[in-house]
Scaffold this motif. Structure first.
Motif, PDB file in Angstrom:
ATOM      1  N   THR A 198       0.838  -1.191   0.000  1.00  0.00           N
ATOM      2  CA  THR A 198       0.000   0.000   0.000  1.00  0.00           C
ATOM      3  C   THR A 198       0.870   1.237   0.000  1.00  0.00           C
ATOM      4  N   LYS A 207      -5.473  14.036   2.121  1.00  0.00           N
ATOM      5  CA  LYS A 207      -6.436  13.312   1.292  1.00  0.00           C
ATOM      6  C   LYS A 207      -6.583  13.913  -0.108  1.00  0.00           C
ATOM      7  N   GLU A 236      -5.473   3.282  -8.945  1.00  0.00           N
ATOM      8  CA  GLU A 236      -6.389   2.212  -8.532  1.00  0.00           C
ATOM      9  C   GLU A 236      -6.079   0.902  -9.249  1.00  0.00           C
ATOM     10  N   ASP A 256      -5.549  -0.188  -3.523  1.00  0.00           N
ATOM     11  CA  ASP A 256      -6.902  -0.043  -3.007  1.00  0.00           C
ATOM     12  C   ASP A 256      -6.935   1.266  -2.216  1.00  0.00           C
ATOM     13  N   GLU A 270      -8.848   2.376  -0.122  1.00  0.00           N
ATOM     14  CA  GLU A 270      -9.223   2.180   1.281  1.00  0.00           C
ATOM     15  C   GLU A 270      -8.048   1.700   2.134  1.00  0.00           C
ATOM     16  N   GLN A 271      -7.032   1.151   1.508  1.00  0.00           N
ATOM     17  CA  GLN A 271      -5.846   0.676   2.224  1.00  0.00           C
ATOM     18  C   GLN A 271      -4.799   1.772   2.407  1.00  0.00           C
ATOM     19  N   ARG A 320      -3.079  -2.412   8.492  1.00  0.00           N
ATOM     20  CA  ARG A 320      -4.102  -2.576   7.453  1.00  0.00           C
ATOM     21  C   ARG A 320      -3.795  -3.752   6.532  1.00  0.00           C
TER      22      ARG A 320
END
Length: 119
Positions: A14, A21, A34, A38, A40-41, A62
């Motif tokens: 990751t 952000k 992407e 991921d 979200e990771q 994570r």
């Protein structure tokens, strides 16, 4: 090719970045990250973690691996120090903005030399 190989081998990886952000979102949109990552990771500076070692520790968690199992790629001296503080057993210095010798002196176990190629 490197990231594709990690995916093929099912090796977890990751991004852990001190960027916020919006910057992470920008890079995902413009570099099509992407494909490999991921979102979200990804661990980024959301204001809840005080320093970069904690970003690395959160990323390891994570990925469900110990920090000692992590190989961290860094391009800054402070990042190298943070990687060592997080407990990484293998730290790779990326020689892009800093000379390779400086990165090795400051704790990189290995160096990947990158050259800037202007447009």
């Amino acid at each position: 090719a490197f990231l594709d190989r990690l995916l093929e081998e099912k090796i977890p990886f990751t991004i852990a970045t001190a960027s916020g952000k919006n910057k992470v979102r920008f890079f995902f949109e413009h570099l099509e990250l992407e494909r490999w990552f991921d979102p979200e990771q990804v661990v980024y500076n959301d204001g809840t973690l005080p320093e970069k070692p904690e970003l690395y520790l959160k990323a390891a968690k994570r990925l469900a691996v110990s920090p000692e199992e992590c190989m961290i790629f860094e391009d800054s001296v402070s990042g190298l120090e943070s990687a060592r503080q997080a407990g990484s057993s293998q730290i790779i210095g990326i020689s892009f903005m800093k000379p390779a010798e400086a990165l090795r002196k400051d704790g990189a176990d290995e160096i990947i030399r990158c050259e800037y190629l202007p447009d």
